[in-house]
Design a protein around this motif. Structure first.
Motif, PDB file in Angstrom:
ATOM      1  N   VAL A 140      37.597  33.083  28.293  1.00 37.31           N
ATOM      2  CA  VAL A 140      38.475  34.146  28.807  1.00 37.31           C
ATOM      3  C   VAL A 140      39.780  33.548  29.324  1.00 37.31           C
ATOM      4  CG1 VAL A 140      38.738  35.851  30.649  1.00 37.31           C
ATOM      5  CG2 VAL A 140      36.632  35.773  29.311  1.00 37.31           C
ATOM      6  N   ARG A 141      39.700  32.420  29.995  1.00 34.08           N
ATOM      7  CA  ARG A 141      40.916  31.791  30.519  1.00 34.08           C
ATOM      8  C   ARG A 141      41.897  31.466  29.402  1.00 34.08           C
ATOM      9  NH1 ARG A 141      43.589  27.340  31.075  1.00 34.08           N
ATOM     10  NH2 ARG A 141      42.117  26.163  29.785  1.00 34.08           N
ATOM     11  N   ARG A 142      41.397  30.912  28.291  1.00 30.32           N
ATOM     12  CA  ARG A 142      42.275  30.567  27.176  1.00 30.32           C
ATOM     13  C   ARG A 142      42.908  31.809  26.559  1.00 30.32           C
ATOM     14  NH1 ARG A 142      41.989  25.724  24.406  1.00 30.32           N
ATOM     15  NH2 ARG A 142      43.645  26.709  23.164  1.00 30.32           N
ATOM     16  N   ILE A 143      42.146  32.870  26.436  1.00 30.37           N
ATOM     17  CA  ILE A 143      42.690  34.122  25.895  1.00 30.37           C
ATOM     18  C   ILE A 143      43.825  34.633  26.783  1.00 30.37           C
ATOM     19  CG2 ILE A 143      42.176  36.564  25.464  1.00 30.37           C
ATOM     20  CD1 ILE A 143      39.360  35.683  24.586  1.00 30.37           C
ATOM     21  N   CYS A 144      43.607  34.596  28.091  1.00 29.63           N
ATOM     22  CA  CYS A 144      44.617  35.100  29.019  1.00 29.63           C
ATOM     23  C   CYS A 144      45.823  34.169  29.115  1.00 29.63           C
ATOM     24  CB  CYS A 144      43.987  35.305  30.399  1.00 29.63           C
ATOM     25  SG  CYS A 144      42.774  36.643  30.452  1.00 29.63           S
ATOM     26  N   ARG A 163      40.600  44.657  31.584  1.00 30.19           N
ATOM     27  CA  ARG A 163      40.145  43.445  32.262  1.00 30.19           C
ATOM     28  C   ARG A 163      38.966  42.785  31.547  1.00 30.19           C
ATOM     29  NH1 ARG A 163      41.324  42.284  37.353  1.00 30.19           N
ATOM     30  NH2 ARG A 163      41.661  44.483  37.870  1.00 30.19           N
ATOM     31  N   LEU A 164      38.986  41.449  31.510  1.00 34.18           N
ATOM     32  CA  LEU A 164      37.866  40.656  31.023  1.00 34.18           C
ATOM     33  C   LEU A 164      37.240  39.940  32.220  1.00 34.18           C
ATOM     34  CD1 LEU A 164      39.430  38.996  27.841  1.00 34.18           C
ATOM     35  CD2 LEU A 164      38.010  41.053  27.942  1.00 34.18           C
ATOM     36  N   THR A 165      35.929  40.000  32.339  1.00 35.46           N
ATOM     37  CA  THR A 165      35.239  39.333  33.440  1.00 35.46           C
ATOM     38  C   THR A 165      34.129  38.451  32.880  1.00 35.46           C
ATOM     39  OG1 THR A 165      35.647  41.243  34.882  1.00 35.46           O
ATOM     40  CG2 THR A 165      34.000  39.641  35.602  1.00 35.46           C
ATOM     41  N   PRO A 166      34.316  37.136  32.888  1.00 36.52           N
ATOM     42  CA  PRO A 166      33.290  36.229  32.344  1.00 36.52           C
ATOM     43  C   PRO A 166      32.083  36.140  33.262  1.00 36.52           C
ATOM     44  CG  PRO A 166      35.055  34.967  33.354  1.00 36.52           C
ATOM     45  CD  PRO A 166      35.493  36.403  33.408  1.00 36.52           C
ATOM     46  N   MET A 167      30.910  36.029  32.661  1.00 36.91           N
ATOM     47  CA  MET A 167      29.663  35.879  33.401  1.00 36.91           C
ATOM     48  C   MET A 167      28.939  34.637  32.897  1.00 36.91           C
ATOM     49  SD  MET A 167      29.082  38.378  35.682  1.00 36.91           S
ATOM     50  CE  MET A 167      30.746  38.033  36.267  1.00 36.91           C
ATOM     51  N   GLU A 259      44.532  34.577  39.857  1.00 33.41           N
ATOM     52  CA  GLU A 259      45.588  35.485  40.313  1.00 33.41           C
ATOM     53  C   GLU A 259      46.809  35.384  39.413  1.00 33.41           C
ATOM     54  OE1 GLU A 259      45.151  37.725  42.527  1.00 33.41           O
ATOM     55  OE2 GLU A 259      43.217  37.031  43.310  1.00 33.41           O
ATOM     56  N   ARG A 260      47.177  34.169  39.010  1.00 33.33           N
ATOM     57  CA  ARG A 260      48.336  33.990  38.128  1.00 33.33           C
ATOM     58  C   ARG A 260      48.140  34.709  36.802  1.00 33.33           C
ATOM     59  NH1 ARG A 260      49.136  30.442  34.130  1.00 33.33           N
ATOM     60  NH2 ARG A 260      47.358  29.149  34.752  1.00 33.33           N
ATOM     61  N   LEU A 261      46.902  34.742  36.334  1.00 32.31           N
ATOM     62  CA  LEU A 261      46.589  35.400  35.066  1.00 32.31           C
ATOM     63  C   LEU A 261      46.174  36.862  35.278  1.00 32.31           C
ATOM     64  CD1 LEU A 261      44.655  32.495  33.295  1.00 32.31           C
ATOM     65  CD2 LEU A 261      47.008  33.251  32.876  1.00 32.31           C
ATOM     66  N   LYS A 262      46.728  37.459  36.334  1.00 31.27           N
ATOM     67  CA  LYS A 262      46.540  38.899  36.598  1.00 31.27           C
ATOM     68  C   LYS A 262      45.071  39.291  36.685  1.00 31.27           C
ATOM     69  CE  LYS A 262      51.026  39.415  36.178  1.00 31.27           C
ATOM     70  NZ  LYS A 262      51.889  39.667  37.354  1.00 31.27           N
ATOM     71  N   ARG A 263      44.258  38.404  37.262  1.00 30.34           N
ATOM     72  CA  ARG A 263      42.821  38.655  37.406  1.00 30.34           C
ATOM     73  C   ARG A 263      42.163  38.935  36.050  1.00 30.34           C
ATOM     74  NH1 ARG A 263      42.427  42.160  43.069  1.00 30.34           N
ATOM     75  NH2 ARG A 263      43.771  40.782  44.280  1.00 30.34           N
ATOM     76  N   PHE A 264      42.665  38.244  35.031  1.00 32.35           N
ATOM     77  CA  PHE A 264      42.145  38.340  33.661  1.00 32.35           C
ATOM     78  C   PHE A 264      42.271  39.756  33.109  1.00 32.35           C
ATOM     79  CE2 PHE A 264      38.992  34.632  34.580  1.00 32.35           C
ATOM     80  CZ  PHE A 264      40.054  33.732  34.553  1.00 32.35           C
ATOM     81  N   ASN A 265      43.301  40.476  33.557  1.00 33.14           N
ATOM     82  CA  ASN A 265      43.565  41.828  33.071  1.00 33.14           C
ATOM     83  C   ASN A 265      44.631  41.759  31.978  1.00 33.14           C
ATOM     84  OD1 ASN A 265      44.465  44.534  32.716  1.00 33.14           O
ATOM     85  ND2 ASN A 265      43.738  45.056  34.768  1.00 33.14           N
ATOM     86  N   SER A 267      45.900  44.033  30.000  1.00 32.49           N
ATOM     87  CA  SER A 267      46.919  45.086  30.009  1.00 32.49           C
ATOM     88  C   SER A 267      48.005  44.781  31.046  1.00 32.49           C
ATOM     89  CB  SER A 267      46.282  46.459  30.289  1.00 32.49           C
ATOM     90  OG  SER A 267      45.728  46.502  31.585  1.00 32.49           O
ATOM     91  N   GLU A 268      47.610  44.153  32.163  1.00 29.67           N
ATOM     92  CA  GLU A 268      48.591  43.760  33.171  1.00 29.67           C
ATOM     93  C   GLU A 268      49.430  42.585  32.702  1.00 29.67           C
ATOM     94  OE1 GLU A 268      49.494  44.925  36.369  1.00 29.67           O
ATOM     95  OE2 GLU A 268      48.532  46.686  35.519  1.00 29.67           O
ATOM     96  N   ILE A 269      48.830  41.708  31.907  1.00 22.98           N
ATOM     97  CA  ILE A 269      49.582  40.577  31.363  1.00 22.98           C
ATOM     98  C   ILE A 269      50.609  41.060  30.349  1.00 22.98           C
ATOM     99  CG2 ILE A 269      49.406  38.516  29.898  1.00 22.98           C
ATOM    100  CD1 ILE A 269      46.712  37.938  31.216  1.00 22.98           C
ATOM    101  N   TYR A 270      50.213  41.988  29.494  1.00 18.75           N
ATOM    102  CA  TYR A 270      51.109  42.476  28.447  1.00 18.75           C
ATOM    103  C   TYR A 270      52.125  43.474  28.970  1.00 18.75           C
ATOM    104  CZ  TYR A 270      48.662  40.132  24.664  1.00 18.75           C
ATOM    105  OH  TYR A 270      48.139  39.179  23.837  1.00 18.75           O
ATOM    106  N   GLU A 271      51.746  44.261  29.951  1.00 18.02           N
ATOM    107  CA  GLU A 271      52.660  45.269  30.491  1.00 18.02           C
ATOM    108  C   GLU A 271      52.397  45.433  31.986  1.00 18.02           C
ATOM    109  OE1 GLU A 271      54.162  49.828  29.531  1.00 18.02           O
ATOM    110  OE2 GLU A 271      52.545  48.922  28.372  1.00 18.02           O
ATOM    111  N   PRO A 272      52.968  44.538  32.794  1.00 14.58           N
ATOM    112  CA  PRO A 272      52.682  44.549  34.240  1.00 14.58           C
ATOM    113  C   PRO A 272      53.113  45.852  34.897  1.00 14.58           C
ATOM    114  CG  PRO A 272      53.790  42.518  33.569  1.00 14.58           C
ATOM    115  CD  PRO A 272      53.874  43.456  32.411  1.00 14.58           C
ATOM    116  N   SER A 273      52.315  46.323  35.826  1.00 17.63           N
ATOM    117  CA  SER A 273      52.656  47.497  36.622  1.00 17.63           C
ATOM    118  C   SER A 273      53.135  47.018  37.982  1.00 17.63           C
ATOM    119  CB  SER A 273      51.434  48.413  36.769  1.00 17.63           C
ATOM    120  OG  SER A 273      50.376  47.721  37.408  1.00 17.63           O
ATOM    121  N   PRO A 274      53.748  47.904  38.783  1.00 11.40           N
ATOM    122  CA  PRO A 274      54.187  47.480  40.131  1.00 11.40           C
ATOM    123  C   PRO A 274      53.038  46.859  40.896  1.00 11.40           C
ATOM    124  CG  PRO A 274      55.056  49.645  39.599  1.00 11.40           C
ATOM    125  CD  PRO A 274      54.101  49.293  38.486  1.00 11.40           C
ATOM    126  N   LYS A 275      53.316  45.762  41.584  1.00  6.73           N
ATOM    127  CA  LYS A 275      52.270  45.024  42.280  1.00  6.73           C
ATOM    128  C   LYS A 275      51.633  45.866  43.375  1.00  6.73           C
ATOM    129  CE  LYS A 275      51.329  40.585  44.492  1.00  6.73           C
ATOM    130  NZ  LYS A 275      51.892  39.303  44.939  1.00  6.73           N
TER     131      LYS A 275
END
Length: 284
Positions: A140-144, A163-167, A259-265, A267-275
């Motif tokens: 997941v980290r590499r994808i993000c 969001r992607l959440t690895p387990m 946190e830098r990778l938008k919590r693995f979200n 959609s937030e990486i591609y199109e960030p919304s207001p923090k």
């Protein structure tokens, strides 16, 4: 019968997931979805917008297959680019050897895929089981990371996945089950002299589960962390993700890049919304 006329039959209307009585129907996922989450599994949770589950699953299959090839040199179905198993060897130009190899290939059980989607009876979420060599956290980290580094044109492309959440490991959602999973997952990160003095936070996410309280979850996981570490919700070295869904729990450990990778979200990486300011209850 004489009164039957196929030409007069109307095709069923698209009711957008609802039947004539207004009751919700099951959205059919692509054929590969199935099975169940079991103790001992590893995998990746994903979320998407309402009604986009099928498209999100298809998108993730393409993405995961691409990264299986990129990171491990193997297709997502466990085969090499040539169509055989990763362990297959070339037999040269020997015709008899080729025929024998083809017959053995027919008899041989299908190669176990590196990932498989699991049907989830809850809107907006999905789960993919994974197996070695996939490490869910690194995968997941590499994808993000790649999504973050993508060009503006690539980021403008439509995306269904959020969001992607690895387990790293799944278990039964009981106190004993959670304790066992926590011990196995946390030991490499917190136990031993080389891991002393870590600052950590715990972030539970609970869905469709009422047996264990949030306090119980945090207390159980914190106990598995052990002595010699301190809680730091903002400047942690390691963040423990705890995800509980119905009767299953899962845990993984991520670093400060989360946190830098938008919590693995994605959609937030591609199109960030207001923090948004994080809620006090999100982490411990």
């Amino acid at each position: 019968m004489a009164g039957d006329n196929p030409r007069k039959r109307k095709a069923p209307a698209d009711n957008h997931g609802f039947n004539r009585k207004g009751k919700k129907q099951w959205r059919k996922l692509p054929p590969a979805a199935g099975g169940s989450i079991e103790a001992g599994d590893s995998g990746i949770w994903a979320s998407c917008a309402m009604g986009r589950e099928g498209k999100a699953v298809a998108e993730l299959r393409d993405t995961f297959d691409q990264y299986c090839k990129k990171l491990y040199g193997v297709n997502g179905d466990g085969t090499t680019e040539g169509g055989g198993d990763a362990s297959d060897e070339e037999d040269g130009g020997d015709i008899e050897a080729e025929i024998k190899k083809e017959i053995e290939g027919i008899r041989k059980p299908t190669k176990e895929p590196l990932f498989r989607s699991v049907r989830i009876e809850t809107d907006c979420i999905m789960f993919f089981k994974t197996r070695s060599p996939i490490d869910p956290v690194e995968f997941v980290r590499r994808i993000c990371e790649d999504a973050m580094a993508a060009s503006a044109e690539q980021k403008a492309a439509g995306r269904f996945v959020k969001r992607l959440t690895p387990m790293t490991l799944m278990g039964k959602a009981t106190e004993n089950g959670l304790e066992e999973v926590a011990k196995q997952v946390l030991a490499p990160h917190f136990h031993g002299p080389e891991n002393a003095g870590k600052k950590f936070a715990i972030r539970p996410n609970v869905r469709n589960h009422k047996t264990m309280t949030r306090d119980t979850i945090i207390r159980t996981v914190a106990a598995a962390v052990g002595q010699g570490h301190s809680v730091d919700l903002k400047n942690y070295d390691l963040l423990i993700l705890v995800d509980i869904y119905k009767n299953m729990c899962g845990i993984s450990v991520v670093g400060e890049e989360f946190e830098r990778l938008k919590r693995f979200n994605l959609s937030e990486i591609y199109e960030p919304s207001p923090k948004e300011q994080p809620k006090e209850s999100e982490a411990w």
